[in-house]
Design an enzyme around this catalytic site. Structure first.
Site, PDB file in Angstrom:
ATOM      1  N   GLY A   1       0.224  -6.963  -6.880  1.00 12.75           N
ATOM      2  CA  GLY A   1      -1.221  -7.022  -6.745  1.00 12.75           C
ATOM      3  C   GLY A   1      -1.688  -6.388  -5.445  1.00 12.75           C
ATOM      4  CB  THR A   2      -0.240  -6.356  -2.031  1.00 12.39           C
ATOM      5  OG1 THR A   2      -0.344  -7.766  -1.805  1.00 12.39           O
ATOM      6  CG2 THR A   2      -0.501  -5.625  -0.726  1.00 12.39           C
TER       7      THR A   2
ATOM      8  CB  CYS B   1      -0.084 -25.687  13.766  1.00  7.12           C
ATOM      9  SG  CYS B   1      -0.951 -26.725  12.594  1.00  7.12           S
TER      10      CYS B   1
END
Length: 489
Positions: free
Chosen positions: A69-70, A322
């Site tokens: 998809g990228t 974090c």
């Protein structure tokens, strides 16, 4: 183990598994060859393309398969921009797009193009009118996701598509999250999606470019996939991806399952704030994906929270700084201006049982309480102004300096007050220390938090909004920044 991270990757659909295994024996040959094995592979590829195009709402010859998809997004952005170079080089995209779009925009900008970022409201939604106002004669392309991958908010794609068509500007829609639930409405020009979001195998994306859209593929080309995606097609994976998408859309399965999951998500949205103190549920409560909900917990380390939930048998995701390698909050949460610490994204896969959600709601309060206790903030008192009794050591309280922190210009605030030194400490510690000392100043007095953690720039104002305090502003400090808060409650 309850897997609640379908927005990252959905479990392989049973139909996809069957199709994948079957096509391994039938679809291994080169579909460009004319001999029997090649013709058989071509038939499988053509059938998969027709099924996928029907689900997308385009013609089969408008759709190509890509290795991800990228890559579909990158190819779509670069091809559309290159084809409209003579018109202009300005790319518009929302502030909450997937990183695939943002990375493509960075490459475009580095090559001499320009880009504009469209702001979103606190729910993560773009105003269609603002998109229309931003369109100009030099606008080459607009990118807008159909629904956000982190908070589930749906975008006004149909309205934006109409505005883009009127202005003669193509619209590329990243439909990775919404395509499993139905076709994307509107007169969009390009669309990208990824199979592992709907239960297909990883490594399959699709790119649709509607007829009439100017498109110039970039990079080395070959004769495959209309020259828009180079390389040998992974036919077994493509067949499995198309089969699972077609299965999800068959009959009323998608609608019924979407409604069922929406009820479960509504239950989570309602119960989490009741069960856990100091929680902010984010995203649009109505215009959203049916299976996804995101919330953030004050005074909680996101990484610790995810580890504890994993130990309790739940796989979830987070946009907290974090939990990322960059140590910066999610760009989506930042653009929305909402709390990032203690962030949890729950995205339910097809078939999630009600009992799993019930058990999650039973476990979550205990997990949050234990994480808060480890940080020195009892959950029952987390929001109280003087919850810090017995929490010494978390807030470095020092007298007002000869040159006290000043509020932002025009704020009318008073200088002086308490200074909390949180340098070298990562969120949520600066916010916890602020909460523990806010009651030490009179109403109208200020607390200044010194922090060099980028997340503090987002989470301290969000804390003020949640706790009814006034965020005055920030100023540069010798290290990091000084964040000034005035006590209002």
């Amino acid at each position: 183990m309850s897997y609640f991270d379908a927005a990252s990757a959905a479990p392989l659909h049973p139909v996809a598994r069957e199709a994948l295994l079957a096509s391994l024996d039938e679809g291994w040959a080169d579909p460009a060859r004319l001999y029997r094995e090649g013709r058989r592979a071509r038939l499988l590829l053509d059938a998969a393309r027709e099924a996928a195009a029907e689900a997308v709402g385009c013609r089969p010859d408008e759709l190509v398969f890509t290795p991800s998809g990228t890559q579909a997004v990158h190819a779509g952005v670069s091809g559309a921009l290159a084809a409209r170079r003579r018109v202009g080089r300005r790319l518009l995209h929302s502030a909450v797009e997937h990183s695939a779009v943002l990375h493509a925009a960075e490459v475009h900008e580095a090559a001499g193009g320009t880009r504009g970022e469209l702001a979103v409201d606190r729910t993560g939604r773009v105003a269609a009118g603002e998109v229309g106002a931003a369109l100009g004669p030099d606008t080459a392309l607009v990118c807008l996701q159909s629904a956000n991958h982190e908070v589930g908010t749906e975008q006004p794609v149909e309205e934006v598509a109409a505005l883009c068509r009127e202005a003669g500007v193509p619209l590329l829609v990243d439909a990775a999250q919404s395509l499993p639930w139905g076709p994307v409405p509107g007169a969009w020009s390009l669309l990208a999606a990824s199979a592992h979001k709907w239960g297909g195998p990883p490594g399959v994306g699709l790119l649709a470019v509607r007829k009439g859209t100017r498109f110039a593929p970039q990079g080395p080309r070959d004769e495959r996939e209309s020259g828009r995606s180079a390389g040998f097609e992974n036919i077994p994976a493509v067949v499995a991806a198309a089969a699972s998408l077609r299965a999800l859309r068959a009959g009323t399965e998608t609608g019924d399952e979407a409604a069922r999951l929406r009820r479960l998500v509504d239950w989570i949205r309602e119960r989490v704030p009741q069960l856990v103190p100091d929680v902010e549920v984010v995203g649009d409560p109505v215009h959203r994906l049916p299976h996804l909900v995101t919330f953030s917990c004050l005074y909680v380390d996101g990484e610790a929270l995810l580890h504890e939930l994993d130990r309790a048998g739940f796989s979830v995701s987070s946009g907290s700084s974090c939990t990322s390698s960059t140590l910066t909050p999610s760009h989506v949460l930042r653009a929305m201006g909402v709390l990032s610490e203690g962030n949890v994204r729950v995205s339910l896969p097809y078939g999630t049982a009600e009992a799993e959600v019930e058990r999650f709601l039973e476990v979550l309060p205990q997990v949050v309480r234990s994480v808060r206790e480890r940080l020195g903030v009892p959950a029952a008192e987390a929001g109280a102004a003087r919850a810090a009794a017995g929490g010494a050591g978390h807030a470095a309280q020092v007298p007002a300096s000869p040159e006290p922190a000043e509020p932002a210009a025009g704020s009318g605030g008073e200088s002086g007050g308490l200074v909390v030194d949180s340098l070298g400490k990562r969120c949520p510690i600066p916010v916890i220390e602020l909460a523990k000392v806010i009651g030490e100043v009179p109403v109208g007095g200020t607390v200044t938090v010194l922090s060099d953690d980028e997340a503090a720039r987002q989470d301290i104002p969000a804390w003020c909004s949640m706790r009814g305090q006034e965020y005055v502003g920030e100023r540069a400090a010798e290290r990091g920044a000084a964040y000034v808060v005035r006590r209002r409650a």
